[in-house]
Each structure stands twice: as C-alpha cells, then as structure tokens.
Design a protein around this motif. Sequence first.
Motif, PDB file in Angstrom:
ATOM      1  N   THR A 118      14.027  -5.895 -14.069  1.00 33.71           N
ATOM      2  CA  THR A 118      13.281  -5.281 -15.166  1.00 33.71           C
ATOM      3  C   THR A 118      13.713  -3.830 -15.349  1.00 33.71           C
ATOM      4  O   THR A 118      14.456  -3.268 -14.537  1.00 33.71           O
ATOM      5  CB  THR A 118      11.777  -5.356 -14.893  1.00 33.71           C
ATOM      6  N   GLY A 119      13.221  -3.242 -16.428  1.00 34.31           N
ATOM      7  CA  GLY A 119      13.668  -1.897 -16.785  1.00 34.31           C
ATOM      8  C   GLY A 119      13.420  -0.852 -15.726  1.00 34.31           C
ATOM      9  O   GLY A 119      14.298  -0.034 -15.417  1.00 34.31           O
ATOM     10  N   ALA A 124      13.497 -10.826 -15.290  1.00 31.23           N
ATOM     11  CA  ALA A 124      13.801  -9.843 -16.331  1.00 31.23           C
ATOM     12  C   ALA A 124      12.505  -9.395 -17.007  1.00 31.23           C
ATOM     13  O   ALA A 124      11.411  -9.901 -16.712  1.00 31.23           O
ATOM     14  CB  ALA A 124      14.767 -10.441 -17.351  1.00 31.23           C
ATOM     15  N   ASP A 125      12.623  -8.420 -17.930  1.00 34.85           N
ATOM     16  CA  ASP A 125      11.458  -7.952 -18.673  1.00 34.85           C
ATOM     17  C   ASP A 125      10.847  -9.113 -19.454  1.00 34.85           C
ATOM     18  O   ASP A 125      11.549  -9.867 -20.138  1.00 34.85           O
ATOM     19  CB  ASP A 125      11.853  -6.849 -19.661  1.00 34.85           C
ATOM     20  N   SER A 152       6.572  -6.405 -16.102  1.00 32.71           N
ATOM     21  CA  SER A 152       7.201  -7.136 -14.998  1.00 32.71           C
ATOM     22  C   SER A 152       6.279  -8.256 -14.552  1.00 32.71           C
ATOM     23  O   SER A 152       5.239  -8.007 -13.933  1.00 32.71           O
ATOM     24  CB  SER A 152       7.477  -6.188 -13.817  1.00 32.71           C
ATOM     25  N   ARG A 153       6.661  -9.484 -14.824  1.00 36.93           N
ATOM     26  CA  ARG A 153       5.854 -10.644 -14.429  1.00 36.93           C
ATOM     27  C   ARG A 153       6.448 -11.243 -13.149  1.00 36.93           C
ATOM     28  O   ARG A 153       6.936 -12.369 -13.102  1.00 36.93           O
ATOM     29  CB  ARG A 153       5.831 -11.677 -15.550  1.00 36.93           C
ATOM     30  N   GLU A 166       6.699  -1.511 -19.393  1.00 35.19           N
ATOM     31  CA  GLU A 166       7.567  -1.454 -18.228  1.00 35.19           C
ATOM     32  C   GLU A 166       7.782  -0.029 -17.743  1.00 35.19           C
ATOM     33  O   GLU A 166       8.056   0.199 -16.562  1.00 35.19           O
ATOM     34  CB  GLU A 166       8.905  -2.113 -18.565  1.00 35.19           C
ATOM     35  N   TYR A 167       7.648   0.955 -18.630  1.00 37.58           N
ATOM     36  CA  TYR A 167       7.912   2.347 -18.249  1.00 37.58           C
ATOM     37  C   TYR A 167       6.633   3.179 -18.152  1.00 37.58           C
ATOM     38  O   TYR A 167       6.697   4.399 -18.083  1.00 37.58           O
ATOM     39  CB  TYR A 167       8.868   2.986 -19.259  1.00 37.58           C
TER      40      TYR A 167
END
Length: 689
Positions: free
Chosen positions: A77-78, A113-114, A121-122, A601-602
């Motif tokens: 993820t990011g 991944a995102d 984030s799963r 994600e951020y």
Amino acid sequence: MSGTSIVFDPLLAWPVVVGLGVLALGVVLLAAWRGLAGWWLRALALGVAILAIANPALQTEERDPLPDIALIVTDETGSNRLAGRAEQTAEAAEDIGRELARLGIEERRVAIADAPDNRGSRLNEGLAEALADIPRDRLAGVFVVSDGLAHDEATVPVPAPVHLVQTGAPTDWDRRLIVRNAPAYGIIGETLRLIVRIEDEGAIPESLRGKPVRVGFALNGDDMQYAMAPVGQDMGLDLVLGRGGQNVLHFVLDPAEGELTGRNNEAVVQINGIRDRLRVLLVSGEPHTGQRTWRNLLKSDPSVDLVHFTILRPPDRQDGVPVNELSLIAFPTRELFIEKIDEFDLIIFDRYRRRGILPNAYFENIRRYVTEGGALLIVGGPELAGADSLYHSPLGRIMPAQPTARLYEQPFTPDLSRIGRRHPVTADLDADWPAREDGAAPGWGRWLRQIELSPGSGEVVMTGIGERPLLVLDHAGEGRIAVLASDQAWLWDRGFEGGGPQAELLRRLAHWMMAEPDLEEEALVAEAQGLTMSVTRRSLLDGPHDVTITRPDGSEVTLALTEAAPGRFVATWQGDEPGLYRLRSGEFETVAVLGTANPREYERVVADAAPMQALLSATRGGVALAGSAPALRAVDAGRQAWGRGWLGVTPREALVTTDLRLAPLLPAWGWLLLVASLILGAWLREGRR
C-alpha cells in the motif's frame, strides 16, 4: 508410514443392530436369573453374533507426511512505499523465506495493495482471503511484513501464530493536515466555519516542537492566502461562498524537512454553494395580458421569493375618485429602490414607463445596484419606443440597445441568432420544435409586436422582424442587464399557433441574470469521475480552444478541445494520480479533484503495530523489526511464539493417505463357526447338570 484401525460396516442399519443388542441382553439376563449354568456362554454367542452383524474390518492406511505451510503477507500500500519501506519489505520477506526453507516449511506469498474506494490498507481482509486457499491443518505461521497501519479488523480466527515484521525506522516522523468538518453544502453569502487541525506524530525533531506552522488556503483556484496555525490545536476558518455550484477549497502546509511525506500536507474540500432564497422584484407598469405569465413562472419556483407590484392608478390619472375610497396601497418606492434594493437578486420592469413615480435619483440607484452586482430585466411594450421609455432615464447608460421609437404591429416568428445558438440561455431552445416548412425559422408560434432596437453592446441572442434584435443580453460592471423588445411572450404560454418554449426561455433568462454557473456563456468546467476528467469550455467565440492542465506535481499538459455543439467544446482526459488538478484556458481557470484528494492511506504514515495488536495477541504472535532478520523456531501450539531475536512457528505434522486397504476381521464362515461353538458349549454345560 502406515496405520491400522478397526472400522465397522454393519449389515443392517445401526438402529436395528442396537435393537438386537438390547434383545440379546434381555435374553442373557433372563438366563442368568433362572440360574442356567451356561448363561455366560449364551452371552458370548449372542455378542459374537451381533458383532458379526456389525461387520468389523481391519483398515490399513499408508500415509505420507505433508510439509507445513507458512504465509508471508507483504504490504504494498501507499504508506508502506515511503522512505525505503518497499526495499525493507522485499528484504524481510526474503529473510523469512530462507528461514522457512531451512525448517522445511512450504512458503506462500500474497501482496496487499491499496483498496478501492479510498478504504485504505485492508490487511486483515487480504489475510482472510489468502487463508481460504490454505489447509488449516497445515498452517504453521503467518508473517505480515508491513508498517502495521491496517484500516480493518481481523474477522477470521487464525489457527497459527501471526507475526508482524514491522517496516519503518524509529526516527520516522510526519506532519499532517486535518479538516475536521467538511460540509457538503453552504449557503451563498453566509459565513461558513471550517475547523482545521495540524498534528505531528513520531520522533518529532526538537527544533520543530511547539512552533506554529504556515497553512495556505485557496478557493476555486484563486491566489493562495496564508495564516499561522498552532500544532495540535483546532483553528477556525470563516469562509463565505460567492458563487453557486461546486466550490473547491484547497489547503496546503509548508513542507517540513525530514517528514515522511507531503501527501497529507494538503486537503481538498468540495462544498456545493446553494442560494437560500432568490428574491425577485417584479414591477408591472400597467395591467396587461402578459403580466400573469411572469408572475406564474416566478411563483412556481419554490426557491424564489417574489415581490410583485402593479401600478393600477398612475399619478397622471384623474378620475375624481377620492384616494381614501380606493382599495389600493401606496407604491413603497423609497423602501424598495433605496433602502432594500440590495436585498433583491433580480429586478424586472415589465412594460414600465416613466410617469413621475420614480425620480431620476431612484433610477440612478438602480443603475448603481446593477453595476455593483445586481440584475435588471426590461420587458418592453409600446412604451419602450416612446418618450417616457426607461432608456431616457439613467438606466439608458447601461442598456445594451437603444429604442429607435419605431413600433412594429405585425406577426413574426422569433428566431435564434448565430450567437444565440451558442449562448446557454437560448442554445438548443428549438431542439424539441420541428422546423417550419420553409426552414427559415423554428416551428413555434408567432408574436404580434416588436420594438425596434439599435444594438450598442452585449449579445443579440434572439431576432425578430428583418433579423432585428429581439433579446439582448449584456454585462454591466459586475451585474447583468437584459432587454426583451416585445411583450408577446405570453402568446407562447397560451399555445397560440402551437405555442413555444416560453417557460424554458424565461426560466433560463432569469437564472442567467442571477449568475447561475450552468448558464455562463464564457466558462471552463471540469467534472471528475474517478481518475477520468471531462472538460467543457463554453464560449461565444469560434475555436479552436485548448486547455492547460497542471498536475499535482506541477507538470503541465495541453489538451485540445473539440466542438461538440455550437459554443460547447469538450474533451476527456485520464489523470495519472489522485489529487488536485488546475485547468486554464485563456483567462478562465478552474480546479478539479481526481480520485481521492485526501487518501485514507496517508492519514497516518508513521509505522505502528497497535492496529494489529489484537490479532497478534490472540494468536500469541509477536513483532520484529524489518532488517533484524529474526530466526524461526518450532513451538508447541498454544505457547508463546516469539522472543528476543526469534519468532515461532507451530509444527502441524499433517499427513496425506496414499493407500487404503480393508480386510474382514473374520470370514463369514468363521463367525458362524464361532457362534455355533459357543452355543454348543452352552448346551453341553447345561446338559451335565
């Protein structure tokens, strides 16, 4: 490896076998109660008979051992691609893979991944999907290589230790901007309060602790404004929306040296500007057939507050009736045109003539109202061509056309001018009306009167007799003014000769005058759907037109527009990444948000094991730092599976059956011989007594 066991395949159904066993037990008890010497031989014979019916067999299995399986979950993820974490993830996964190979454990890998739709984030969801493909009796352990920032909770029990190999560094820190309240709607002209907060997390440098931060904000792509904001405290921002439709508010923080990312230093809030109520003043100079058309149109719109005055008894009318006997009210000229004029969004003069009711000072104030942002619509009848026309008042200085004093009393068909077919007020107005047989004009009904105008400024969007101006639109200072050189629109409303689009024309006209964004003749509009942007440039000028798009990273791309309809140029463009994009075409600018401008994600990027701690504790797993290369050890199920410098896996010792053989415990004749021998023994023993 082989194993032997006894299995049963009864010749009769188990309930029948059980019933026979109960019956046999009763017979044995009866024999014992009567004192028969061979009762125990009878019991053995009946037991052997029932056992024969149960059909026991020897089952021999050949089994081969199966290797244990360990799952390695890598976070792609990011947030886990920041500051070298991607390299840490790859290296840690390889270290674990080597340790698993040393222990003879089969390795399975899955990358997370995102998640779509800005769900972050799963990790637990991805873990559950991966475990569905692994036999649970072979799972020896799970290793999640991640920053730990999961946005979901564990829902599936894991029968083996789950460990977190945490990426990141102890010195990581980050600063983020949070908009605590983001209303979807705001009323134009009213103050809207937003709460902004700046937060630091992680190993914050001492030189930055407690110092205020500069935050910038811009509305709809305007110049950025700046203010100093404290860290860790809410800061209020008062905002007034000045236009309807979508308003984009962009916040940005100055970047700080050493922070993990600048992606969470920006925030975009989209607020739809709506008008609370539109206030319209309609002044009819005299009663006439068409005045009800305007009244009905405006009263039918629930968002419009209409104030309507009709002059029934002008000052020059002398009929001898005393004023105190008239059921009329005085025209509140000072209140309307001096004290409260700025409260109206639109003023309509419908067949109004100068009769001394409004002095020139009032008309001068109306002119001032228009040039400072108001709107004025003049609907003219015969009076517009006379000496008492509004053109001969101070309003004449802002009127876009001059009456020539010529009045036409003859049928004609209104038509759209070349500009009118491009202007949003009249574009496609004739789309639903069939053309006349001669094709010279739209197939709507005719009007019976027109005042000749000499255009001076503005745009002629409709024409009448001999292509003379019928409807002229213009901008006056910051406001708008329109002149309709006929009072015959009501004929369309009554269906004369088939009628016409009277309601749509007057609705568009009124809303254009009140600066409805969708009716702007010169505009640049961008609509986003995911990462796809639809760009529309409305213009009265011929093309070609193009638009310059500025990406979030500052790079630019020029996009050519194609004319989809008169005055409407369009294009579709696929964005590279989520964020705020700026568009510029000539002097027009706008902004658009592609994807998610504020990715979940951020929101937090400093590595933290807390979101996964519940799953780790439930499976007795532990946390190791990426790069520490922890050793792997075998531990019994249910025991703590981590320690200093090591992580544990649980051996499962799963087996697979490769061969299966069944053999009867005794042949049928053997069971028969055994039962017969026992019965004979019982008979002989009892016969000796």
